[in-house]
Design a protein around this motif. Sequence first.
Motif, PDB file in Angstrom:
ATOM      1  N   GLY A  56     -37.981  23.173  30.987  1.00 19.24           N
ATOM      2  CA  GLY A  56     -37.512  23.697  29.706  1.00 19.24           C
ATOM      3  C   GLY A  56     -37.138  22.652  28.673  1.00 19.24           C
ATOM      4  O   GLY A  56     -36.834  21.502  28.997  1.00 19.24           O
ATOM      5  N   GLU A  57     -37.142  23.077  27.440  1.00 14.15           N
ATOM      6  CA  GLU A  57     -36.807  22.190  26.329  1.00 14.15           C
ATOM      7  C   GLU A  57     -35.318  21.879  26.268  1.00 14.15           C
ATOM      8  O   GLU A  57     -34.931  20.770  25.871  1.00 14.15           O
ATOM      9  N   ASP A  58     -34.458  22.819  26.657  1.00  9.16           N
ATOM     10  CA  ASP A  58     -33.017  22.551  26.636  1.00  9.16           C
ATOM     11  C   ASP A  58     -32.657  21.426  27.606  1.00  9.16           C
ATOM     12  O   ASP A  58     -31.865  20.541  27.285  1.00  9.16           O
ATOM     13  N   ARG A  59     -33.253  21.459  28.791  1.00  3.11           N
ATOM     14  CA  ARG A  59     -32.993  20.407  29.780  1.00  3.11           C
ATOM     15  C   ARG A  59     -33.542  19.066  29.264  1.00  3.11           C
ATOM     16  O   ARG A  59     -32.910  18.022  29.425  1.00  3.11           O
ATOM     17  N   LEU A  60     -34.725  19.101  28.654  1.00  5.43           N
ATOM     18  CA  LEU A  60     -35.299  17.883  28.086  1.00  5.43           C
ATOM     19  C   LEU A  60     -34.403  17.320  26.984  1.00  5.43           C
ATOM     20  O   LEU A  60     -34.125  16.119  26.947  1.00  5.43           O
ATOM     21  N   LEU A  61     -33.932  18.174  26.102  1.00  7.78           N
ATOM     22  CA  LEU A  61     -33.041  17.719  25.031  1.00  7.78           C
ATOM     23  C   LEU A  61     -31.741  17.146  25.583  1.00  7.78           C
ATOM     24  O   LEU A  61     -31.219  16.157  25.052  1.00  7.78           O
ATOM     25  N   ALA A  62     -31.214  17.734  26.643  1.00  6.21           N
ATOM     26  CA  ALA A  62     -29.994  17.208  27.270  1.00  6.21           C
ATOM     27  C   ALA A  62     -30.255  15.811  27.829  1.00  6.21           C
ATOM     28  O   ALA A  62     -29.416  14.901  27.673  1.00  6.21           O
ATOM     29  N   THR A  63     -31.387  15.635  28.465  1.00  5.84           N
ATOM     30  CA  THR A  63     -31.746  14.317  28.993  1.00  5.84           C
ATOM     31  C   THR A  63     -31.867  13.315  27.860  1.00  5.84           C
ATOM     32  O   THR A  63     -31.305  12.213  27.923  1.00  5.84           O
ATOM     33  N   LEU A  64     -32.583  13.681  26.808  1.00  8.77           N
ATOM     34  CA  LEU A  64     -32.771  12.768  25.684  1.00  8.77           C
ATOM     35  C   LEU A  64     -31.453  12.448  24.982  1.00  8.77           C
ATOM     36  O   LEU A  64     -31.237  11.313  24.556  1.00  8.77           O
ATOM     37  N   SER A  65     -30.563  13.406  24.888  1.00 12.36           N
ATOM     38  CA  SER A  65     -29.263  13.170  24.250  1.00 12.36           C
ATOM     39  C   SER A  65     -28.443  12.129  25.010  1.00 12.36           C
ATOM     40  O   SER A  65     -27.700  11.354  24.414  1.00 12.36           O
ATOM     41  N   SER A  66     -28.599  12.116  26.320  1.00 13.16           N
ATOM     42  CA  SER A  66     -27.851  11.148  27.130  1.00 13.16           C
ATOM     43  C   SER A  66     -28.448   9.749  27.030  1.00 13.16           C
ATOM     44  O   SER A  66     -27.864   8.789  27.530  1.00 13.16           O
ATOM     45  N   LEU A  67     -29.591   9.620  26.375  1.00 14.06           N
ATOM     46  CA  LEU A  67     -30.292   8.341  26.275  1.00 14.06           C
ATOM     47  C   LEU A  67     -30.356   7.820  24.846  1.00 14.06           C
ATOM     48  O   LEU A  67     -31.258   7.062  24.500  1.00 14.06           O
ATOM     49  N   ASN A 124     -29.077   5.528  23.180  1.00 13.78           N
ATOM     50  CA  ASN A 124     -29.120   4.082  22.945  1.00 13.78           C
ATOM     51  C   ASN A 124     -30.118   3.360  23.840  1.00 13.78           C
ATOM     52  O   ASN A 124     -30.153   2.142  23.857  1.00 13.78           O
ATOM     53  N   ALA A 125     -30.931   4.093  24.581  1.00 13.76           N
ATOM     54  CA  ALA A 125     -31.869   3.489  25.525  1.00 13.76           C
ATOM     55  C   ALA A 125     -33.110   2.964  24.818  1.00 13.76           C
ATOM     56  O   ALA A 125     -33.514   3.456  23.771  1.00 13.76           O
TER      57      ALA A 125
END
Length: 70
Positions: free
Chosen positions: A21-32, A34-35
């Motif tokens: 899902g896109e929500d899980r993807l967005l959560a992952t990206l939000s945690s990154l 500064n990566a």
Amino acid sequence: TFVLYSDGVSEAINPDKGFFGEDRLLATLSSLSNAMPAETVRRVLADVRGFTAGAKQSDDITVLAAQYRP
């Protein structure tokens, strides 16, 4: 950082037939936030692999990250 991904990322299926899902993807990206791009790609792919837990891959999984630094 600009991230492109194929529908195989958001539509990756786990053994219970649930989608990444896109929500899980967005959560992952939000945690990154500064990566570096390579780390962003590695983490997204690792999260998808962890979610699917060995379920058969049903589509291509492609992630591209690019970052602009003036």
